[in-house]
Design an enzyme around this catalytic site. Structure first.
Site, PDB file in Angstrom:
ATOM      1  N   GLU A  55       0.857  -1.208  -0.082  1.00  0.00           N
ATOM      2  CA  GLU A  55      -0.041  -0.038   0.109  1.00  0.00           C
ATOM      3  C   GLU A  55       0.819   1.313   0.028  1.00  0.00           C
ATOM      4  O   GLU A  55       1.727   1.284   0.919  1.00  0.00           O
ATOM      5  CB  GLU A  55      -0.748  -0.012   1.380  1.00  0.00           C
TER       6      GLU A  55
ATOM      7  N   LYS B 236      -6.979  -0.328  11.626  1.00  0.00           N
ATOM      8  CA  LYS B 236      -6.600  -1.001  10.385  1.00  0.00           C
ATOM      9  C   LYS B 236      -5.313  -0.123   9.963  1.00  0.00           C
ATOM     10  O   LYS B 236      -4.331  -0.657   9.466  1.00  0.00           O
ATOM     11  CB  LYS B 236      -7.375  -0.897   9.176  1.00  0.00           C
TER      12      LYS B 236
ATOM     13  N   ASP C  37       4.221 -14.079  12.456  1.00  0.00           N
ATOM     14  CA  ASP C  37       2.728 -14.761  11.778  1.00  0.00           C
ATOM     15  C   ASP C  37       1.886 -13.074  11.907  1.00  0.00           C
ATOM     16  O   ASP C  37       1.344 -12.931  13.059  1.00  0.00           O
ATOM     17  CB  ASP C  37       2.314 -15.822  12.576  1.00  0.00           C
TER      18      ASP C  37
ATOM     19  N   HIS D  72      -2.077   9.936  -0.148  1.00  0.00           N
ATOM     20  CA  HIS D  72      -2.347   8.641  -0.498  1.00  0.00           C
ATOM     21  C   HIS D  72      -2.510   8.519  -1.997  1.00  0.00           C
ATOM     22  O   HIS D  72      -1.668   7.892  -2.729  1.00  0.00           O
ATOM     23  CB  HIS D  72      -3.519   8.295   0.188  1.00  0.00           C
TER      24      HIS D  72
END
Length: 458
Positions: free
Chosen positions: A82, A295, A311, A409
Site C-alpha cells: 500500500e 486498520k 505470523d 495517498h
C-alpha cells in the site's frame, strides 16, 4: 551506531539506497546486497516451508526512517504493497524525534495454552483435583523443551475457568501460562498442552478435547508512547500538491504555488493537535470508525511483522480481540494533550513475535531485516513494532484531521495507476503528476495521458 536519519533517501537509486543504508546501520554492504539478488526466497526454499509450492510472491520492502525508540535509532524494514504507509510512518517518526522519540515497554513473553475439558460430572471436585496437582502439572509441562527451560522460559502458572453458558453446556478450560522467551511460542505451548492432556483426564474424569495456544496473548503486551511538541505539528499546504516524496512526508510548496497564494492553508499546531484528538475520539466510541482506525495501526504493525517472518494473522487476531476485550470494539491507541499543550499518543496491544524458529530463521530476507534492526530479543522487536504502529496511526489521523487522507495517498497511488496503464521510466512520474493535478487518478485517464505522451512508432 545506527543513524535512522537519511535525508533524501527516496531520491537515491537502488544501489545508492543500499550503500546509504549500510553506512547508516554500520553494516557491511555485502550483508545487504542479497536484498536485490539471492536474498529473495527461492522456490526450492519455499517448497520446504509450505505445501504445493509452484512459485514465490514478492512484495515491496521499504525502510522506515527517522525512528528513535528508547533512545536508540532504528532502521525499520517494512513489507507492504500500500502506498503512503512507509512515507507516512517515516515522517511521523521525524516529528516524534523532536519530542524524544518513542518510549516503549513490553511484558514477559508469556503465552496462553488452552485445554478444553468436557464431560466432567463434578466440576468443583475436578477443580480441586487440578489445584492439588498444580506443582506436578507445571513440572510436567516444563519437561517438553529443555533448551527453553535452560534459557529461562517454561511453565509459569495454571488458570482454571468454568464456561457456564455454551451451546453444549458447562465445561472446564485450563489455561497454561508459558514463557517462550524469544520464540513466538506456538509450537512449544501446543506441545505442552498435549503433554498435560492425559493427566488432566485422570484428575478430572473428563475428556480433553481442544488443546491449543490462544492468539489473544493479553499477557504478552507491548506499549509505546510519544509526545509531539505542538509547534512541530504546524504546517502549510496548497490545493495543488506536488507528488509526495517517498520517504519524507508532505512536499513543500513550489515557488509558483507560493506566488499564486490561492488556496494556501496554514494549519497551526493547536489546530492539528485538536483535530487529531477529535478524530481519535470518533474511533474510541464507534466500532465502525474504530475498525478503520485500527486498520491504519496494523498497516505499520503488519509491515514489520511480515518483514521479519512472523505470523501477521496471529498478530491481527490478537489485536482486534484485545480491542474488544471490554465488550465493545474500540481504538487500540489513545491521543490527548499534556499540561504544556503537546500532543501525546499511546498504543498498547498483544505482540507475540519471535526472533528464533519458524520462517524468521528460514526466510533470508527476514534474517537480513532482523540484522538491520539490530534486535537482540523478541521483546525489543515487539517494542519496535508497536512504535511503527503508533507512527502510522498518527500519520493517518493527521491527514484525516487536516488535508484529507486522499491528498497524500492518491499522490502515491497515482504511480501504481500509471504503471498499470503501461507507463515506464520517466513517464511514470509524468503521468502520475498530471493525474494528481487534475484530481483524476484513474486507469482510463492514465491510458489517455500515456497515449498523448508516447511517440507514435511508424
Amino acid at each position: 551506531m545506527t543513524n535512522s536519519r537519511i535525508p533524501g533517501f527516496y531520491k537515491l537509486s537502488l544501489d545508492q539506497k543500499l550503500d546509504a543504508l549500510a553506512k547508516a546501520a554500520g553494516m557491511d554492504l555485502d550483508l545487504l546486497t542479497p536484498l536485490l539478488t539471492s536474498g529473495l526466497l527461492t522456490t526450492q526454499e519455499a517448497d520446504l516451508m509450505v505445501e504445493n509450492v509452484v512459485a514465490t510472491h514478492n512484495l515491496p520492502l521499504g525502510i522506515g526512517l527517522n525512528f528513535t525508540i528508547n533512545g536508540i535509532d532504528r532502521l525499520i524494514p517494512m513489507v507492504i504493497e500500500e502506498p503512503s504507509v512507509v512515507a507516512g510512518a517515516s515522517f511521523m517518526a521525524k516529528l516524534a524525534r523532536t519530542g524524544g522519540g518513542f518510549h516503549a515497554t513490553s511484558s514477559a513473553p508469556e503465552m496462553i495454552g488452552q485445554i478444553q475439558i468436557l464431560d466432567v460430572d463434578d466440576i468443583p471436585a475436578a477443580i480441586m483435583a487440578i489445584e492439588g496437582e498444580r506443582g506436578s502439572l507445571l513440572a510436567q509441562a516444563d519437561q517438553i523443551d529443555p533448551i527453553l527451560k535452560e534459557l529461562g522460559g517454561g511453565a509459569r502458572d495454571l488458570e482454571i475457568r468454568v464456561i457456564e453458558d455454551s451451546p453444549i453446556g458447562a465445561f472446564l478450560v485450563l489455561h497454561l501460562i508459558y514463557d517462550v522467551r524469544d520464540a513466538m511460542g506456538a509450537n512449544a505451548v501446543n506441545t505442552a498442552c498435549e503433554k498435560l492432556a492425559p493427566r488432566l483426564e485422570e484428575l478430572t474424569g473428563g475428556r480433553v478435547h481442544l488443546r491449543i495456544l490462544s492468539n489473544l496473548s493479553d499477557r504478552r503486551l507491548a506499549k509505546v508512547k510519544c509526545t509531539i511538541p505542538v509547534d512541530e505539528l504546524a504546517f502549510e499546504t496548497s490545493p495543488h500538491p506536488n507528488l509526495l516524496p517517498r520517504g519524507e512526508g508532505t512536499s513543500p510548496l513550489s515557488p509558483r504555488e507560493r506566488a499564486e497564494g490561492e488556496g494556501i492553508r496554514n494549519y497551526t499546531g493547536e489546530e492539528v493537535r485538536d483535530g487529531i484528538i477529535e478524530a481519535w475520539a470518533f474511533a474510541a466510541v464507534d466500532p465502525y470508525r474504530a475498525a478503520t482506525h485500527n486498520k491504519g495501526i496494523m498497516n505499520g504493525v503488519d509491515a514489520v511483522v511480515i518483514a521479519t517472518g512472523n505470523d501477521w494473522r496471529a498478530i491481527e487476531a490478537g489485536a482486534h480481540a484485545f480491542a474488544a476485550r471490554d465488550g465493545k470494539y474500540t481504538s487500540l491507541s489513545t491521543w490527548g494533550q499534556d499540561g504544556d499543550g503537546n500532543l501525546v499518543g499511546t498504543l498498547e496491544m498483544p505482540m507475540a513475535v519471535g526472533i528464533v524458529g519458524g520462517a524468521t530463521r528460514v526466510h533470508p530476507t527476514a534474517q537480513i531485516a532482523l540484522k538491520l534492526m539490530k534486535v537482540n530479543t523478541a521483546s525489543e522487536l515487539a517494542e519496535i513494532i508497536v512504535a511503527v504502529g503508533l507512527a502510522q496511526n498518527l500519520a493517518a489521523l493527521r491527514a484525516l484531521a487536516t488535508e484529507g487522507i486522499q491528498r497524500g495517498h492518491m499522490s502515491l497511488h497515482a504511480r501504481q495507476v500509471a504503471i498499470a496503464a503501461g507507463a515506464s521510466g520517466e513517464l511514470v512520474e509524468q503521468v502520475a503528476a498530471q493525474m494528481v493535478a487534475e484530481k483524476m487518478v484513474r486507469i482510463d485517464r492514465a491510458e489517455e495521458i500515456l497515449k498523448k505522451k508516447k511517440p507514435i512508432i511508424r
